[in-house]
Structure formats: C-alpha cells, structure tokens
Write a protein that holds these residues in place. Sequence first.
Motif, PDB file in Angstrom:
ATOM      1  N   SER A  41       0.723  -1.230  -0.152  1.00 22.36           N
ATOM      2  CA  SER A  41      -0.146  -0.028   0.169  1.00 22.36           C
ATOM      3  C   SER A  41       0.975   1.273   0.012  1.00 22.36           C
TER       4      SER A  41
ATOM      5  N   GLU B  21       2.217   1.586  -3.473  1.00 21.26           N
ATOM      6  CA  GLU B  21       1.171   2.160  -4.405  1.00 21.26           C
ATOM      7  C   GLU B  21       0.948   3.545  -4.297  1.00 21.26           C
ATOM      8  N   HIS B  22       0.762   4.013  -2.818  1.00 16.36           N
ATOM      9  CA  HIS B  22       0.614   5.440  -2.722  1.00 16.36           C
ATOM     10  C   HIS B  22       1.698   6.361  -3.103  1.00 16.36           C
TER      11      HIS B  22
ATOM     12  N   ARG C 201       3.838   5.361  -5.661  1.00 16.61           N
ATOM     13  CA  ARG C 201       3.766   5.659  -7.024  1.00 16.61           C
ATOM     14  C   ARG C 201       2.834   6.563  -7.663  1.00 16.61           C
ATOM     15  N   ALA C 202       1.747   6.402  -6.913  1.00 18.37           N
ATOM     16  CA  ALA C 202       0.447   7.464  -7.351  1.00 18.37           C
ATOM     17  C   ALA C 202       0.929   8.902  -7.367  1.00 18.37           C
ATOM     18  N   ALA C 203       1.433   9.128  -5.947  1.00 18.20           N
ATOM     19  CA  ALA C 203       1.841  10.467  -5.802  1.00 18.20           C
ATOM     20  C   ALA C 203       3.089  10.937  -7.062  1.00 18.20           C
ATOM     21  N   TYR C 204       3.963  10.065  -7.306  1.00 16.73           N
ATOM     22  CA  TYR C 204       4.995  10.411  -8.390  1.00 16.73           C
ATOM     23  C   TYR C 204       4.361  10.558  -9.691  1.00 16.73           C
ATOM     24  N   ILE C 205       3.468   9.732 -10.050  1.00 19.95           N
ATOM     25  CA  ILE C 205       2.577   9.938 -11.439  1.00 19.95           C
ATOM     26  C   ILE C 205       1.850  11.365 -11.205  1.00 19.95           C
ATOM     27  N   ALA C 206       1.188  11.541 -10.206  1.00 19.75           N
ATOM     28  CA  ALA C 206       0.691  12.786 -10.327  1.00 19.75           C
ATOM     29  C   ALA C 206       1.382  13.816 -10.237  1.00 19.75           C
ATOM     30  N   GLN C 207       2.549  13.890  -9.581  1.00 21.61           N
ATOM     31  CA  GLN C 207       3.469  14.929  -9.784  1.00 21.61           C
ATOM     32  C   GLN C 207       4.183  15.240 -11.371  1.00 21.61           C
TER      33      GLN C 207
ATOM     34  N   LYS D 114       2.502  14.406 -14.072  1.00 19.28           N
ATOM     35  CA  LYS D 114       1.413  14.529 -14.838  1.00 19.28           C
ATOM     36  C   LYS D 114       1.302  16.305 -14.483  1.00 19.28           C
TER      37      LYS D 114
END
Length: 82
Positions: free
Chosen positions: A64, A67-68, A70-76, A78
């Motif tokens: 978890s 995954e969090h 990774r999601a923060a990295y992807i959002a950054q 973008k």
Amino acid sequence: MSSDDSSIRFTPDQVNAILRRAIERQGAGASSTVSYTDLQDTARELGIDPAQLDAAIGEYERVSDVEHARAAYIAQRKQKFR
C-alpha cells in the motif's frame, strides 16, 4: 443457502469478494472499518494462523505504501507535464 451446508466450498478469491461485499452492504448503517480484534477473530474462525495474519497485514501495508508513493509520483509528473 443454509448455514449447516459445509459441503459448499469457496476459493480464496471468492471468499475475498464475498466478505468485501458483505462489509460494503453492512457499511450503510455501521462503521465501514473493521478492528484488528475483529479481523483476528475472523481469521481464527477461518483457521488462519495469527502469525500469518500479521505477516499478511505487514505485506499489505508495504504494498500500500509503495502504491501510494507511485501514485504521488505519477500525479507529480502529470502536473509538471501540464
């Protein structure tokens, strides 16, 4: 389905889906979380060793966290792209 019919068997995926759905259905009028004690009791009733439950919780928390992150990295990424 009667509660005394022990001949019916479920796969781990089915158990997961059924329990998740039951918790979701109950969540309408109750807390949507499950306490550690309740999770231990459920695991015990399913014949799951407490040490295995704790190991699974640890694995879940590590996955978890990854995954969090990774999601923060992807959002950054973008956000920078825009």
